[in-house]
Design an enzyme around this catalytic site. Structure first.
Site, mmCIF file in Angstrom:
data_model
loop_
_atom_site.group_PDB
_atom_site.id
_atom_site.type_symbol
_atom_site.label_atom_id
_atom_site.label_comp_id
_atom_site.label_asym_id
_atom_site.label_seq_id
_atom_site.Cartn_x
_atom_site.Cartn_y
_atom_site.Cartn_z
ATOM 1 N N SER A 63 0.824 -1.218 0.000
ATOM 2 C CA SER A 63 0.000 0.000 0.000
ATOM 3 C C SER A 63 0.849 1.255 0.000
ATOM 4 C CB SER A 63 -0.855 0.065 1.271
ATOM 5 O OG SER A 63 -1.705 -1.027 1.376
ATOM 6 N N HIS A 95 -1.227 -3.231 -7.191
ATOM 7 C CA HIS A 95 -1.948 -2.812 -5.986
ATOM 8 C C HIS A 95 -3.457 -2.973 -6.178
ATOM 9 C CE1 HIS A 95 -3.062 0.501 -2.912
ATOM 10 N NE2 HIS A 95 -2.885 -0.654 -2.292
HETATM 11 N N1 CAA Z 1 -15.886 -10.263 -0.482
HETATM 12 C C1 CAA Z 1 -16.545 -10.522 -1.629
HETATM 13 N N2 CAA Z 1 -17.630 -9.818 -2.046
HETATM 14 C C2 CAA Z 1 -18.066 -8.830 -1.238
HETATM 15 C C3 CAA Z 1 -17.438 -8.525 -0.026
HETATM 16 C C4 CAA Z 1 -16.300 -9.294 0.344
HETATM 17 N N3 CAA Z 1 -15.621 -9.059 1.484
HETATM 18 N N4 CAA Z 1 -18.095 -7.504 0.545
HETATM 19 C C5 CAA Z 1 -19.108 -7.181 -0.290
HETATM 20 N N5 CAA Z 1 -19.090 -7.969 -1.369
HETATM 21 C C6 CAA Z 1 -19.961 -7.876 -2.546
HETATM 22 C C7 CAA Z 1 -21.348 -8.387 -2.300
HETATM 23 O O1 CAA Z 1 -21.490 -9.739 -2.700
HETATM 24 C C8 CAA Z 1 -22.220 -7.461 -3.129
HETATM 25 O O2 CAA Z 1 -22.355 -7.846 -4.480
HETATM 26 P P1 CAA Z 1 -23.780 -7.697 -5.211
HETATM 27 O O3 CAA Z 1 -24.277 -6.317 -4.936
HETATM 28 O O4 CAA Z 1 -23.482 -7.960 -6.671
HETATM 29 O O5 CAA Z 1 -24.640 -8.735 -4.615
HETATM 30 C C9 CAA Z 1 -21.460 -6.177 -3.197
HETATM 31 O O6 CAA Z 1 -20.117 -6.470 -2.826
HETATM 32 C C10 CAA Z 1 -22.076 -5.198 -2.279
HETATM 33 O O7 CAA Z 1 -22.087 -5.799 -1.000
HETATM 34 P P2 CAA Z 1 -23.158 -5.524 0.107
HETATM 35 O O8 CAA Z 1 -24.475 -5.183 -0.510
HETATM 36 O O9 CAA Z 1 -23.125 -6.607 1.121
HETATM 37 O O10 CAA Z 1 -22.543 -4.322 0.882
HETATM 38 P P3 CAA Z 1 -22.380 -2.853 0.442
HETATM 39 O O11 CAA Z 1 -23.348 -2.404 -0.553
HETATM 40 O O12 CAA Z 1 -22.294 -2.156 1.735
HETATM 41 O O13 CAA Z 1 -20.943 -2.804 -0.293
HETATM 42 C C11 CAA Z 1 -18.605 -2.606 -0.281
HETATM 43 C C12 CAA Z 1 -19.800 -3.315 0.313
HETATM 44 C C13 CAA Z 1 -18.417 -2.973 -1.740
HETATM 45 C C14 CAA Z 1 -17.397 -3.096 0.518
HETATM 46 C C15 CAA Z 1 -18.807 -1.063 -0.172
HETATM 47 O O14 CAA Z 1 -19.171 -0.740 1.153
HETATM 48 C C16 CAA Z 1 -17.593 -0.250 -0.545
HETATM 49 O O15 CAA Z 1 -17.316 -0.028 -1.718
HETATM 50 N N6 CAA Z 1 -16.838 0.229 0.474
HETATM 51 C C17 CAA Z 1 -15.630 0.995 0.252
HETATM 52 C C18 CAA Z 1 -14.485 0.067 -0.021
HETATM 53 C C19 CAA Z 1 -13.211 0.815 -0.247
HETATM 54 O O16 CAA Z 1 -13.099 2.036 -0.180
HETATM 55 N N7 CAA Z 1 -12.143 0.040 -0.487
HETATM 56 C C20 CAA Z 1 -10.832 0.570 -0.634
HETATM 57 C C21 CAA Z 1 -10.097 0.403 0.676
HETATM 58 S S1 CAA Z 1 -8.480 1.109 0.626
HETATM 59 C C22 CAA Z 1 -7.548 -0.033 -0.168
HETATM 60 O O17 CAA Z 1 -7.986 -1.104 -0.506
HETATM 61 C C23 CAA Z 1 -6.132 0.360 -0.472
HETATM 62 C C24 CAA Z 1 -5.123 0.210 0.578
HETATM 63 O O18 CAA Z 1 -3.959 0.057 0.200
HETATM 64 C C25 CAA Z 1 -5.399 0.324 2.037
HETATM 65 P P1 NAD Z 2 -3.571 -9.100 6.702
HETATM 66 O O1 NAD Z 2 -3.037 -8.794 8.060
HETATM 67 O O2 NAD Z 2 -5.021 -9.350 6.545
HETATM 68 O O3 NAD Z 2 -2.807 -10.356 6.077
HETATM 69 C C1 NAD Z 2 -1.415 -10.496 6.040
HETATM 70 C C2 NAD Z 2 -1.129 -11.978 6.033
HETATM 71 O O4 NAD Z 2 0.236 -12.190 5.702
HETATM 72 C C3 NAD Z 2 -1.374 -12.650 7.389
HETATM 73 O O5 NAD Z 2 -2.312 -13.679 7.231
HETATM 74 C C4 NAD Z 2 0.019 -13.176 7.790
HETATM 75 O O6 NAD Z 2 -0.049 -14.424 8.461
HETATM 76 C C5 NAD Z 2 0.675 -13.316 6.425
HETATM 77 N N1 NAD Z 2 2.139 -13.339 6.434
HETATM 78 C C6 NAD Z 2 2.990 -12.623 7.181
HETATM 79 N N2 NAD Z 2 4.268 -12.913 6.837
HETATM 80 C C7 NAD Z 2 4.197 -13.831 5.841
HETATM 81 C C8 NAD Z 2 5.142 -14.507 5.045
HETATM 82 N N3 NAD Z 2 6.455 -14.307 5.233
HETATM 83 N N4 NAD Z 2 4.700 -15.365 4.079
HETATM 84 C C9 NAD Z 2 3.386 -15.567 3.878
HETATM 85 N N5 NAD Z 2 2.432 -14.955 4.621
HETATM 86 C C10 NAD Z 2 2.832 -14.094 5.574
HETATM 87 O O7 NAD Z 2 -3.089 -7.900 5.777
HETATM 88 P P2 NAD Z 2 -3.724 -7.406 4.386
HETATM 89 O O8 NAD Z 2 -4.732 -6.365 4.673
HETATM 90 O O9 NAD Z 2 -4.081 -8.582 3.574
HETATM 91 O O10 NAD Z 2 -2.460 -6.654 3.750
HETATM 92 C C11 NAD Z 2 -1.471 -7.360 3.023
HETATM 93 C C12 NAD Z 2 -0.727 -6.381 2.126
HETATM 94 O O11 NAD Z 2 -1.654 -5.759 1.225
HETATM 95 C C13 NAD Z 2 -0.016 -5.257 2.862
HETATM 96 O O12 NAD Z 2 1.151 -4.913 2.162
HETATM 97 C C14 NAD Z 2 -1.040 -4.119 2.778
HETATM 98 O O13 NAD Z 2 -0.454 -2.853 2.893
HETATM 99 C C15 NAD Z 2 -1.604 -4.350 1.381
HETATM 100 N N6 NAD Z 2 -2.957 -3.819 1.131
HETATM 101 C C16 NAD Z 2 -3.898 -3.833 2.120
HETATM 102 C C17 NAD Z 2 -5.176 -3.344 1.840
HETATM 103 C C18 NAD Z 2 -6.260 -3.341 2.881
HETATM 104 O O14 NAD Z 2 -7.281 -2.661 2.685
HETATM 105 N N7 NAD Z 2 -6.140 -4.077 3.985
HETATM 106 C C19 NAD Z 2 -5.479 -2.875 0.555
HETATM 107 C C20 NAD Z 2 -4.488 -2.900 -0.446
HETATM 108 C C21 NAD Z 2 -3.209 -3.364 -0.129
#
Ligand code: CAA
Ligand code: NAD
Length: 292
Positions: free
Chosen positions: A119, A140
């Site tokens: 990330s 990503h």
């Molecule tokens: N796994 C698989 N499918 C899932 C799911 C999961 N964990 N969660 C939801 N879904 C699917 C459902 O099956 C559903 O599909 P249909 O509408 O076709 O039936 C759809 O997603 C919508 O689900 P829900 O109706 O249960 O729930 P919702 O309308 O509240 O939507 C959501 C759920 C898609 C997660 C929505 O809340 C959303 O878009 N949230 C924001 C997510 C977001 O911002 N993600 C980015 C995070 S940051 C990141 O990823 C980067 C990083 O590096 C940290």
């Molecule tokens: P998580 O904590 O859900 O999962 C990480 C997993 O990695 C754990 O199950 C742990 O047991 C495993 N692990 C640790 N060391 C390991 C190794 N040496 N070999 C194999 N498995 C190992 O974390 P996550 O949210 O899945 O994040 C994983 C990566 O994806 C991170 O780099 C994170 O920044 C990135 N990411 C996270 C998100 C998010 O929304 N959570 C979105 C995009 C990218």
């Protein structure tokens, strides 16, 4: 080179989703976790997600079983020896990731493409620690992987054109829309999204409103699918805190600094939904917000 065999390191929130979309697209997938407990939890996550799709009528049971038959779950990295591509989705720590890639560099043939789902780390910092920087790329994905359509494809200054093109083609093969991003910490989305989440925490610390009211404000006021605290719990507070530390280390800008409340929650093991509590207690009766 035609890519058929994929290795996914880590089967947490992201690795399980990446492995699922790859297997659904017809790839043979080996998933590696650190121990049997984590492996079983990862396998359960994949099965639950596929069952959810079956329950919604989006996948028929035969397709679910066929998808699952393409998986091999292992705790041994040596099982990646025949992989065409390895996608890493383990904890957000450069040391841990580089230890993994260092080992894999000796296990996988030189043609194997390495990709990280990081990330906030730079892909360069991982690629430089291997003997194959030209065949190293960022892929990503977004959470939840089966739903979110975007993949940021990240090219370092030495990633080869072939590797970058293959990575984009892979993203399309698994049903995603790729965009090209430069190898700066946070790529495109997290440069904008992380300060937003951290700002919400800072407003909570300042007593602007409650967790629930800030979430309601952003969902009903702006049409966001989730409020910022629900999103923080969804991403994982441990991951968010690591990401913030890394981005703050890179840019030295206050907007990336992890707020004290976030650090305290992580210290208490409140990592969000994955541990059952974060800004909310995720009870079977529904989420109960933390009173701050
Ligand atoms: N796994 C698989 N499918 C899932 C799911 C999961 N964990 N969660 C939801 N879904 C699917 C459902 O099956 C559903 O599909 P249909 O509408 O076709 O039936 C759809 O997603 C919508 O689900 P829900 O109706 O249960 O729930 P919702 O309308 O509240 O939507 C959501 C759920 C898609 C997660 C929505 O809340 C959303 O878009 N949230 C924001 C997510 C977001 O911002 N993600 C980015 C995070 S940051 C990141 O990823 C980067 C990083 O590096 C940290
Ligand atoms: P998580 O904590 O859900 O999962 C990480 C997993 O990695 C754990 O199950 C742990 O047991 C495993 N692990 C640790 N060391 C390991 C190794 N040496 N070999 C194999 N498995 C190992 O974390 P996550 O949210 O899945 O994040 C994983 C990566 O994806 C991170 O780099 C994170 O920044 C990135 N990411 C996270 C998100 C998010 O929304 N959570 C979105 C995009 C990218």
């Amino acid at each position: 080179m035609e890519i058929r065999r994929v290795g996914v390191a880590g089967c947490g929130l992201m690795g399980s989703g990446i492995a699922e979309v790859a297997a659904k697209a017809g790839f043979d997938v080996v998933v590696r976790e650190i121990d049997e407990g984590a492996l079983e939890a990862g396998r359960a996550r994949v099965v639950k997600s596929l069952d959810r799709a079956v329950g919604k009528g989006k996948l028929d049971p035969a397709a679910r079983d066929e998808t699952l038959s393409r998986f091999t779950f292992t705790t041994s990295l040596d099982d990646f020896a025949d992989r065409d591509r390895v996608i890493e989705a383990i904890v957000e720590s450069l040391d841990v990731k580089n230890e993994l890639f260092g080992y894999l560099d000796g296990v996988c043939p030189p043609e194997t493409i390495f990709a990280s789902n990081t990330s906030s780390l730079t892909v360069t910092d991982m690629a430089a620690a291997t003997s194959r920087p030209a065949r190293f790329v960022g892929l990503h994905f977004f959470n939840p992987v089966p739903v979110m359509k975007l993949v940021e494809v990240v090219r370092t200054i030495v990633t080869s054109r072939e590797t970058f093109d293959a990575a984009r083609a892979f993203a399309r093969r698994v049903g995603k829309v790729p965009i090209a991003a430069r190898d700066n910490s946070g790529f495109v989305v997290n440069l904008l999204l992380v300060p937003y989440m951290l700002d919400a925490i800072r407003q909570l610390e300042r007593g602007v409103a409650t967790v629930e009211d800030i979430d309601t404000a952003m969902t009903l006021g702006c049409g966001y699918p989730m409020g910022p605290f629900t999103l923080c719990d969804f991403v994982g507070l441990d991951t968010l805190c690591q990401v913030a530390e890394i981005m703050y280390g890179e840019y030295r800008e206050e907007r990336y600094a992890p707020p004290p409340l976030l650090k305290r929650l992580v210290t208490m093991g409140r990592y969000g939904r994955k541990t059952g509590a974060g800004f909310y207690d995720w009870t079977p009766e529904g989420p109960v917000a933390l009173k701050v």
